[in-house]
Structures are given as structure tokens and as C-alpha cells.
Design a protein around this motif. Structure first.
Motif, mmCIF file in Angstrom:
data_model
loop_
_atom_site.group_PDB
_atom_site.id
_atom_site.type_symbol
_atom_site.label_atom_id
_atom_site.label_comp_id
_atom_site.label_asym_id
_atom_site.label_seq_id
_atom_site.Cartn_x
_atom_site.Cartn_y
_atom_site.Cartn_z
ATOM 1 N N TRP A 1 -18.199 38.575 3.047
ATOM 2 C CA TRP A 1 -19.015 39.296 3.575
ATOM 3 C C TRP A 1 -20.366 39.525 3.058
ATOM 4 O O TRP A 1 -20.816 39.428 1.966
ATOM 5 N N PHE B 1 -11.597 38.961 -1.379
ATOM 6 C CA PHE B 1 -13.049 38.685 -1.186
ATOM 7 C C PHE B 1 -13.634 37.849 -2.109
ATOM 8 O O PHE B 1 -13.651 38.285 -3.243
ATOM 9 N N THR C 1 -13.340 34.987 2.841
ATOM 10 C CA THR C 1 -12.425 36.305 3.004
ATOM 11 C C THR C 1 -11.022 35.740 3.365
ATOM 12 O O THR C 1 -10.824 35.307 4.208
#
Length: 135
Positions: A40, A11, A16
Motif C-alpha cells: 500500500w 502488509f 501485500t
């Protein structure tokens, strides 16, 4: 029926990275490739990868991407696809796949290679609706 498992491994601020596996009914690995998604950002449309979970996947065709896979049932999201692309900045929330993870464009970030060939190989294993598990 074959199913998909996506394991996110890195991440980063802009993206990602992960690996996607095609498994048969006995959980034998039939195929694997690398994935690239947006980072994210709380499932925000167009700037975030989708939440981990289990989703229905169906083969789909569009003028823009030709044959690809469509992930259904993502909360507050639509048209989440598994399609060809090489760089995070080509994505709006979808998942792209490739044979390798390499820095293609010299920006110090890993990209995915051979995305069209990898997508076509993946589609040879997923010819009917199935599920994807993302963790």
C-alpha cells in the motif's frame, strides 16, 4: 451469481499477501487461492495495491494475459487486472493469484505458485460480470 472476496492478511514493505475466495449466492465457498499484490502506497499508480472497497469485475481477454479478470471503478486507476504472475516485481498494481505462497526465488519473500492453473480454475467460476470485495 458468484462473487469474489479478497482478504489481505500481510502488509509488507515490498508486497501485500492475501487470500481470494469465490462465494456463491448463499455465501458458500466454492474456491480459494492466495494473492500477491504490491504494498500500500496511497494508491499511487504502478507502485501500490488498490484501495480496499467493493468493485465491479468483468472477464476480459488480452494478447498479453489471455483470459483474465478486469477490476473496474478503482479511483484514479485503470487496467487493474487479476492475472498470472509469481513475484511482486512482475506487478504494476494488479493482483496475481496462486495455489500456494512460497519463497520461490530465495529472496526471503513469499511468492505465489501455479499462477496460470490457479487463474484458469478461478475463471471457471467467474464467467460473467460480478463484484469483488477487498478488505
Amino acid at each position: 451469481m458468484n462473487s469474489l472476496v479478497l482478504i489481505r492478511t500481510h502488509f509488507e514493505e515490498k508486497q501485500t499477501l492475501g487470500q481470494l475466495f469465490v462465494l456463491n449466492d448463499q455465501a458458500d465457498e466454492l474456491f480459494s487461492c492466495f494473492t500477491l499484490e504490491l504494498p500500500w502506497k496511497d494508491n499511487e499508480q504502478f507502485v501500490s495495491c488498490i484501495p480496499a472497497g467493493r468493485y465491479k469485475v468483468v472477464p476480459r481477454n488480452s494478447e498479453k494475459y489471455g483470459d483474465h479478470l478486469h477490476i473496474l471503478g478503482v479511483p484514479d486507476r485503470s487496467l487493474i487486472l487479476i492475472h498470472e504472475a509469481n513475484f511482486y516485481f512482475e506487478l504494476l498494481g494488479c493482483i496475481c493469484i496462486g495455489r500456494k505462497q512460497l519463497d520461490i526465488n530465495g529472496d526471503s519473500l513469499k511468492d505465489v505458485t501455479s499462477s496460470v492453473a490457479t487463474k484458469n480454475k478461478l475463471l471457471s467460476f467467474i464467467t460473467q460480470p460480478t463484484e469483488i470485495s477487498i478488505s
